[in-house]
Write a protein that holds these residues in place. Structure first.
Motif, PDB file in Angstrom:
ATOM      1  N   ASP A  54       9.198   3.306  -6.834  1.00  0.00           N
ATOM      2  CA  ASP A  54       9.293   1.926  -6.369  1.00  0.00           C
ATOM      3  C   ASP A  54      10.068   1.895  -5.051  1.00  0.00           C
ATOM      4  O   ASP A  54      10.843   2.813  -4.755  1.00  0.00           O
ATOM      5  N   PHE A  55       9.894   0.822  -4.266  1.00  0.00           N
ATOM      6  CA  PHE A  55      10.434   0.825  -2.899  1.00  0.00           C
ATOM      7  C   PHE A  55      11.967   0.798  -2.837  1.00  0.00           C
ATOM      8  O   PHE A  55      12.548   1.139  -1.808  1.00  0.00           O
ATOM      9  N   VAL A 101       5.835  -2.665   6.826  1.00  0.00           N
ATOM     10  CA  VAL A 101       4.803  -2.524   5.784  1.00  0.00           C
ATOM     11  C   VAL A 101       3.860  -3.732   5.782  1.00  0.00           C
ATOM     12  O   VAL A 101       2.642  -3.600   5.643  1.00  0.00           O
ATOM     13  N   ARG A 102       4.427  -4.907   6.010  1.00  0.00           N
ATOM     14  CA  ARG A 102       3.626  -6.140   6.065  1.00  0.00           C
ATOM     15  C   ARG A 102       2.804  -6.195   7.358  1.00  0.00           C
ATOM     16  O   ARG A 102       1.600  -6.465   7.327  1.00  0.00           O
ATOM     17  N   PRO A 134      -0.250  -8.998  -2.088  1.00  0.00           N
ATOM     18  CA  PRO A 134       0.518  -9.368  -3.294  1.00  0.00           C
ATOM     19  C   PRO A 134       1.692  -8.420  -3.558  1.00  0.00           C
ATOM     20  O   PRO A 134       2.715  -8.832  -4.113  1.00  0.00           O
ATOM     21  N   VAL A 135       1.532  -7.179  -3.131  1.00  0.00           N
ATOM     22  CA  VAL A 135       2.619  -6.206  -3.359  1.00  0.00           C
ATOM     23  C   VAL A 135       3.813  -6.545  -2.473  1.00  0.00           C
ATOM     24  O   VAL A 135       4.951  -6.638  -2.942  1.00  0.00           O
ATOM     25  N   TRP A 136       3.611  -6.760  -1.157  1.00  0.00           N
ATOM     26  CA  TRP A 136       4.797  -7.072  -0.331  1.00  0.00           C
ATOM     27  C   TRP A 136       5.336  -8.477  -0.605  1.00  0.00           C
ATOM     28  O   TRP A 136       6.521  -8.728  -0.501  1.00  0.00           O
TER      29      TRP A 136
END
Ligand code: ADP
Length: 280
Positions: free
Chosen positions: A101-102, A130-131, A139-141
């Motif tokens: 995980d980040f 990342v965005r 949805p992840v960011w």
């Protein structure tokens, strides 16, 4: 008025409302004098933080390329005791880091009690670069802002004093700094074609920063917008915000040190008494 703008939780940040060239009505000489005074106070506060060992400090530095993250660390931290300072720089994640995980790589290097930790870039890259580059699906960011708020709240609950600085430079100032690197032989080592490539995405980055600052400025972990076109003012604004924050803990630290001193003196007195009794 404080020199760096603290973002009130729940307010919408518009970077255009913040002037990167702001100088607080000071000229460079007056600014440097004030900086020296505050920096000496920061030094004393760090000493007490370190000795008391009840809290840690986490200073997060984010900003566009050339905004002065390295310079700020060099200047603001130059008086501090290196034994109590840890600087962590976050680069492109390794394969191992990406397999987790980040926050995995971040949590491992958060400062322990007594330590003044500095993040040169941070977990915010996971909602910035990342965005902007679409490195993960939206949805992840999107979910990460809340994860970040929970993570930081948990660190704060465990005694971490968090202060986050966005070094705000103008696009024009960035161009000047990038050209300077090309023109001055002594600075060419800092050059990177990637910096020019990222500059093309300036607007997308500003938007991503506005979201991160708006959504993740909390009472426990506030964001500050630091006017960063003038290096001396950037250093002053960061130091002032740090000192203002840490002053609020000074009484606690002094009380902890007083208790510690009393305990040590009592221990020594007991030892001496024992020696005397043996000698009799
Ligand atoms: P700096 O620019 O901070 O002096 P580098 O030139 O090594 O240092 O840049 C580090 C790079 O790593 C930056 O481009 C940054 O956006 C990138 N980076 C940091 N964290 C991440 C992440 N989580 N995902 C992708 N890239 C990242």
């Amino acid at each position: 008025m404080p020199y760096a703008a603290r973002i009130q939780p729940g307010t919408r940040v518009r970077l255009k409302d913040h002037d990167p060239a702001e100088s607080g009505g000071l000229d460079k000489e007056a600014g440097q004098k004030r900086f020296a005074e505050l920096n000496a106070e920061l030094d004393a506060l760090q000493e007490e933080l370190h000795a008391a060992g009840t809290h840690s400090v986490l200073m997060v530095l984010q900003g566009m390329d050339t905004s002065g993250k390295d310079g700020a660390i060099r200047s603001v931290m130059h008086n501090l005791n290196p034994q109590g300072v840890r600087v962590e720089s976050f680069k492109v994640p390794t394969d191992e880091e990406l397999a987790h995980d980040f926050l995995w790589r971040v949590h491992k290097v958060t400062p322990g009690k007594g330590i003044f930790g500095v993040f040169n870039r941070s977990h915010y890259e996971d909602v910035l670069v990342v965005r902007v580059h679409g490195l993960v699906p939206e949805p992840v960011w999107q979910a990460r802002y809340e994860h970040i708020n929970h993570f930081e709240a948990m660190l704060a609950d465990s005694g971490t004093i968090i202060v986050k600085f966005f070094l705000h430079i103008s696009k024009k100032e960035q161009a000047e700094r990038l050209h300077e690197r090309e023109e001055e032989v002594g600075k060419a080592w800092k050059l990177s074609a990637g910096d020019w490539r990222e500059r093309e995405k300036w607007d997308a980055y500003q938007e991503a920063y506005e979201d991160a600052l708006s959504r993740c400025s909390t009472e426990a972990a506030p964001w500050y917008v630091v006017p960063a076109d003038r290096k001396w003012f950037r250093n002053l604004a960061i130091t002032e915000a740090l000192v203002e924050t840490l002053r609020g803990y000074r009484d606690d630290w002094r009380a902890a040190l007083e208790d510690l001193s009393q305990a040590k003196l009592a221990e020594l007195a007991a030892y001496r008494k024992l020696l005397e009794e043996k000698a009799e």
